[in-house]
Design an enzyme around this catalytic site. Structure first.
Site, mmCIF file in Angstrom:
data_model
loop_
_atom_site.group_PDB
_atom_site.id
_atom_site.type_symbol
_atom_site.label_atom_id
_atom_site.label_comp_id
_atom_site.label_asym_id
_atom_site.label_seq_id
_atom_site.Cartn_x
_atom_site.Cartn_y
_atom_site.Cartn_z
ATOM 1 N N GLY A 1 -1.805 -10.646 6.140
ATOM 2 C CA GLY A 1 -1.234 -9.791 5.106
ATOM 3 C C GLY A 1 0.263 -9.626 5.284
ATOM 4 N N ASP B 1 -0.885 -2.267 10.076
ATOM 5 C CA ASP B 1 -1.984 -1.481 10.646
ATOM 6 C C ASP B 1 -1.688 -0.964 12.053
ATOM 7 O OD1 ASP B 1 -3.612 -1.813 8.403
ATOM 8 O OD2 ASP B 1 -4.383 -3.716 9.125
ATOM 9 N N MET C 1 -4.246 2.296 3.578
ATOM 10 C CA MET C 1 -4.914 1.162 4.203
ATOM 11 C C MET C 1 -5.273 1.513 5.643
ATOM 12 S SD MET C 1 -2.801 -2.178 2.875
ATOM 13 C CE MET C 1 -3.045 -2.842 1.232
ATOM 14 N N ARG D 1 -8.407 -0.632 7.844
ATOM 15 C CA ARG D 1 -9.825 -0.990 7.877
ATOM 16 C C ARG D 1 -10.508 -0.449 9.132
ATOM 17 N NH1 ARG D 1 -9.306 -6.309 7.891
ATOM 18 N NH2 ARG D 1 -9.238 -6.365 10.157
ATOM 19 N N GLU E 1 -8.962 4.123 4.159
ATOM 20 C CA GLU E 1 -9.947 3.288 3.468
ATOM 21 C C GLU E 1 -11.102 2.915 4.395
ATOM 22 O OE1 GLU E 1 -8.329 -0.492 2.344
ATOM 23 O OE2 GLU E 1 -7.827 -1.060 4.407
ATOM 24 N N GLN F 1 2.033 -0.284 0.190
ATOM 25 C CA GLN F 1 2.291 0.109 1.580
ATOM 26 C C GLN F 1 2.930 -1.023 2.386
ATOM 27 O OE1 GLN F 1 -1.473 2.544 2.978
ATOM 28 N NE2 GLN F 1 -1.936 1.336 1.171
ATOM 29 N N ARG F 2 2.658 -2.248 1.992
ATOM 30 C CA ARG F 2 3.185 -3.372 2.768
ATOM 31 C C ARG F 2 4.273 -4.134 2.022
ATOM 32 N NH1 ARG F 2 -2.369 -6.997 2.452
ATOM 33 N NH2 ARG F 2 -1.837 -8.221 0.605
#
Length: 408
Positions: A11, A141, A185, A187, A242, A300-301
């Site tokens: 990502g 992340d 975000m 995960r 999320e 966000q990215r």
């Protein structure tokens, strides 16, 4: 002399191109490589011989990539086969590198990309191949092991906290302000969601509750907390990841929406929609019918306009230092960040074995989560605060950011 190769994977982030430019600048200034090649679409593209020679592109057309978000070189989510079972991809890859006289490969990415760095470097050693392979960290992340933090995280934190401040003010103008839920975000980990604690007005946090994947989501407890807070102040602001999981360790969004069939090539569940699940719970239980949600998504990215200068410069530095480590003959490592001091903030880079990063996850520390499991401690805020400092000198044109792309 020889050539080097740089590529990006996974990502994108707002600052991933700063690492790529760091590699380019160090290689050009030290004149240790005849040419700097770029692999388009990561390892997947390299296997298709999709390489471009950056040394043949005027630097004036490349320099602004440092302040351009997303992956200028394209990306991929490609998992190479186990070379013990099938080494055909490895033979093809290293034949392509040999054709271009590439002696150093710099791969910018996260956990899965470091697994690629690990396997490639192992293969070179097993087969006595004269190619150095180094990983450069990237992920919003912040879940990479062996590094204090990951480039991309600070800018994402800054965007999240800023968005929360602005949406909080927007949702606080009525006599009945209801409940606002923002979804970030994350995960597997709650690093991004934790950045909600940075959003303060007059020194007070604007967010009432922060829910992370590291703490099991208990529906009854959640509803009691929100109901009590809403009765107290007629307004509640919630930040949720999320990746929230129930007591059985199941993703909340998958469990309720039955979307478990959606996975990427590495087997990672593709999530989203938690804010609407929480909204339904609140409405169905009669706490309030006025519930608004905001799923920040890919912004966000990609939000260079709200990025951290500190984050950009660190991303640039790990790119430059990767070349320096290659000149020392290092291979099979990821360039890591070591925090030296918090106030004043300072760092240095070091090397981490790619095998200690690949397929591992750095979770948000339990001792940085409050005893009720619905907020984070001051230690977390102190850790994140230096990472969001400064604003980049983004060039503009006609009132908008002037971004650069590589025509591929």
């Amino acid at each position: 002399m020889a050539n080097c190769l740089v590529a990006q994977s996974g990502g994108p982030t707002a600052v991933i191109n700063a690492s790529f430019i760091g590699v380019l600048d160090e290689a050009l200034e030290n004149k240790v490589f005849d040419n700097v090649y770029a692999g388009i679409n990561g390892i997947e593209g390299i296997l298709q011989n999709k390489l471009i020679n950056l040394s043949q592109i005027p630097y004036s057309k490349l320099k602004n990539l440092k302040y351009t978000p997303s992956s200028a070189l394209g990306s991929c989510r490609y998992k190479m086969k186990n070379y013990n079972e099938d080494n055909s991809e490895y033979e093809k890859l290293f034949n392509i590198l040999k054709e271009h006289n590439i002696k150093a490969f710099f791969y910018i990415g996260g956990n899965d990309s470091m697994d690629t760095v690990r396997t490639l470097s192992e293969y070179t050693k097993l087969h006595n191949i004269d190619v150095l392979v180094l990983g450069i960290p990237k992920t919003i992340d912040n879940d990479l092991m062996e590094t204090d933090h990951s480039p991309g995280f600070g800018s994402a934190c800054k965007f999240i906290a800023t968005s929360i401040l602005e949406s909080y003010l927007d949702s606080s103008v009525y006599t009945n302000n209801g409940i606002f839920i923002v979804e970030t975000m994350g995960r597997d980990t709650g690093w991004l969601t934790a950045s909600a604690a940075l959003a303060k007005i007059d020194g007070k946090e604007v967010v009432d509750f922060i829910y992370l994947p590291e703490t099991p989501f208990i529906e009854e407890k959640f509803l009691d907390e929100v109901n009590e807070k809403f009765k107290e102040q007629n307004q509640v602001y919630i930040a949720a990841s999320e990746g929230l999981k129930n007591e059985n360790g199941e993703f909340l969004s998958i469990n309720i929406n039955n979307i478990s069939k959606f996975h990427d090539k590495f087997g990672h569940a593709q999530l989203g929609g938690v804010c609407n699940i929480l909204k339904s719970l609140i409405i169905q239980n009669g706490i309030s019918s006025r519930v608004k949600t905001l799923e920040l998504g890919v912004s966000q990215r990609a939000a260079m306009h709200c990025s951290s200068l500190t984050d950009i410069e660190e991303a640039y530095r790990v790119g430059r230092d990767a070349v320096k480590y290659a000149l020392q003959g290092k291979s099979g490592y990821m360039v890591a960040i070591k925090r030296i001091n918090n106030l004043p903030y300072s760092i240095e880079t070091t090397l981490a074995e790619a095998s200690k990063v690949a397929n591992r996850i750095k979770y948000f520390p339990n001792n940085w989560i409050n005893k009720d499991g619905n907020f984070v401690t001051s230690d977390a805020v102190e850790y994140m605060t230096p990472l969001i400092q400064g604003a980049p000198p983004i060039p503009t044109e006609n009132g908008l950011p002037l971004y650069t792309i590589l025509r591929r």
